[in-house]
Design a protein around this motif. Structure first.
Motif, PDB file in Angstrom:
ATOM      1  N   GLY A  86      -3.539-121.592  30.094  1.00 10.57           N
ATOM      2  CA  GLY A  86      -2.986-119.783  30.319  1.00 10.57           C
ATOM      3  C   GLY A  86      -1.797-120.162  29.100  1.00 10.57           C
ATOM      4  O   GLY A  86      -1.441-121.090  28.237  1.00 10.57           O
ATOM      5  N   ARG A  87      -1.505-119.515  28.795  1.00  9.35           N
ATOM      6  CA  ARG A  87      -0.145-118.746  27.781  1.00  9.35           C
ATOM      7  C   ARG A  87       1.152-119.538  28.332  1.00  9.35           C
ATOM      8  O   ARG A  87       1.417-119.826  29.747  1.00  9.35           O
ATOM      9  N   LEU A  88       2.133-119.631  27.255  1.00 11.88           N
ATOM     10  CA  LEU A  88       2.354-120.927  27.655  1.00 11.88           C
ATOM     11  C   LEU A  88       3.921-120.333  27.570  1.00 11.88           C
ATOM     12  O   LEU A  88       4.075-119.626  26.711  1.00 11.88           O
ATOM     13  N   ASN A  89       5.150-119.879  28.281  1.00 13.36           N
ATOM     14  CA  ASN A  89       6.903-118.926  27.957  1.00 13.36           C
ATOM     15  C   ASN A  89       7.230-120.183  27.418  1.00 13.36           C
ATOM     16  O   ASN A  89       7.116-121.274  27.009  1.00 13.36           O
ATOM     17  N   PHE A  90       8.312-119.792  26.253  1.00 16.75           N
ATOM     18  CA  PHE A  90       8.753-120.423  25.160  1.00 16.75           C
ATOM     19  C   PHE A  90       9.578-121.500  26.282  1.00 16.75           C
ATOM     20  O   PHE A  90       9.696-122.372  25.449  1.00 16.75           O
ATOM     21  N   GLU A  91      10.540-120.812  27.445  1.00 16.82           N
ATOM     22  CA  GLU A  91      11.002-121.593  27.279  1.00 16.82           C
ATOM     23  C   GLU A  91      11.226-122.972  28.143  1.00 16.82           C
ATOM     24  O   GLU A  91      11.595-123.856  29.120  1.00 16.82           O
ATOM     25  N   ARG A  92       9.669-122.797  28.771  1.00 13.84           N
ATOM     26  CA  ARG A  92       9.053-124.256  29.017  1.00 13.84           C
ATOM     27  C   ARG A  92       8.628-125.338  28.516  1.00 13.84           C
ATOM     28  O   ARG A  92       7.516-126.451  28.544  1.00 13.84           O
ATOM     29  N   LEU A  93       8.758-125.127  27.217  1.00 11.25           N
ATOM     30  CA  LEU A  93       8.483-125.865  25.546  1.00 11.25           C
ATOM     31  C   LEU A  93       9.210-126.819  26.259  1.00 11.25           C
ATOM     32  O   LEU A  93      10.675-127.212  26.432  1.00 11.25           O
ATOM     33  N   THR A  94       8.585-128.478  25.615  1.00  8.29           N
ATOM     34  CA  THR A  94       9.196-129.865  26.319  1.00  8.29           C
ATOM     35  C   THR A  94      10.106-129.631  24.854  1.00  8.29           C
ATOM     36  O   THR A  94       9.702-128.399  23.768  1.00  8.29           O
ATOM     37  N   ALA A  95      11.068-130.197  24.521  1.00 12.63           N
ATOM     38  CA  ALA A  95      12.137-131.051  23.861  1.00 12.63           C
ATOM     39  C   ALA A  95      11.033-131.161  22.448  1.00 12.63           C
ATOM     40  O   ALA A  95      11.067-130.449  21.561  1.00 12.63           O
ATOM     41  N   THR A  96       9.768-132.479  22.849  1.00  9.68           N
ATOM     42  CA  THR A  96       8.934-132.480  21.714  1.00  9.68           C
ATOM     43  C   THR A  96       8.584-130.885  21.033  1.00  9.68           C
ATOM     44  O   THR A  96       8.649-131.068  19.720  1.00  9.68           O
ATOM     45  N   SER A  97       8.096-130.309  21.632  1.00  9.37           N
ATOM     46  CA  SER A  97       7.389-128.808  21.072  1.00  9.37           C
ATOM     47  C   SER A  97       8.349-128.158  20.389  1.00  9.37           C
ATOM     48  O   SER A  97       7.958-127.450  19.516  1.00  9.37           O
ATOM     49  N   ARG A  98       9.996-128.466  20.823  1.00 10.44           N
ATOM     50  CA  ARG A  98      10.392-127.194  20.194  1.00 10.44           C
ATOM     51  C   ARG A  98      11.390-128.179  18.735  1.00 10.44           C
ATOM     52  O   ARG A  98      11.219-126.921  17.846  1.00 10.44           O
TER      53      ARG A  98
END
Length: 210
Positions: A86-98
């Protein structure tokens, strides 16, 4: 198209993501079980290459993904992905993803240079008072007219061509990247120029509780 609102009574065509780039891979799932109902299972956070859709992906058994992998997520046989969760909300990105997000968006933009240069060549007005070019961070009225006048003389051929003909626009690809990031951050207050969606999908409205 600036946004995905209905026009002429019809829903706009929304392109589905065919490929995504892995931003982070968690072989044991999320550390905090409350982050996702898929906790405990391998999961990847990724971003689509067409509309920069943030996604959660479940890899196939025995497949180890790596950050930066481009994986097929469209219809048909997938070699690495079991399914799109599914879609992922921006605030749920991990530190690595950011951390990876900036580099990955830029890679996508630069890999599709013709598409985004064409944006500078053809994009029009949002309204009688606002041009789509003004939605790009760093472009105001003056730079907007500089771009319009230059493209009327001759269409831009590349990001380098834009910078050479308009030296004040030192990083047109970076401007696109910054706009994409603004659109992805759904928690930011969406008003004025930030309420429009140029490069990403309009977020789904939450369902009204019954």
């Amino acid at each position: 198209m600036v946004d995905n609102k209905k026009r002429n009574g019809k829903k706009p065509t929304v392109k589905k993501e065919q490929y995504a780039v892995v931003l982070d891979y968690l072989s044991r799932g999320y550390v905090k079980s409350d982050m996702s109902k898929f906790g405990g299972k391998p999961i990847a956070q990724a971003i689509g290459t067409e509309q920069f859709t943030l996604l959660e992906l479940a890899p196939k058994n025995g497949v180890d993904l790596e950050i930066g992998d481009t994986v097929f997520i469209g219809q048909g046989k997938k070699d690495k992905i079991y399914r799109v969760l599914g879609r992922l909300n921006f605030e749920r990105l991990t530190a690595t993803s950011r951390i990876e997000l900036d580099y990955t968006i830029r890679d996508i933009v630069e890999s599709n240079e013709e598409k985004y240069v064409n944006f500078f060549n053809t994009t029009g007005a949002v309204s009688t008072r606002l041009h789509t070019l003004e939605l790009i961070p760093g472009i105001g009225k003056k730079y907007m007219w500089d771009i319009i006048n230059a493209r009327e003389e001759k269409p831009f051929e590349s990001f380098k061509d834009i910078t050479e003909r308009l030296p004040t626009l030192t990083d047109p690809a970076g401007m696109i990247v910054n706009r994409v990031k603004q659109e992805l951050d759904r928690n930011a207050i969406k008003r004025g120029k930030s309420k429009y969606y140029i490069f990403t999908q309009v977020p789904k409205k939450p369902r009204n509780p019954r």
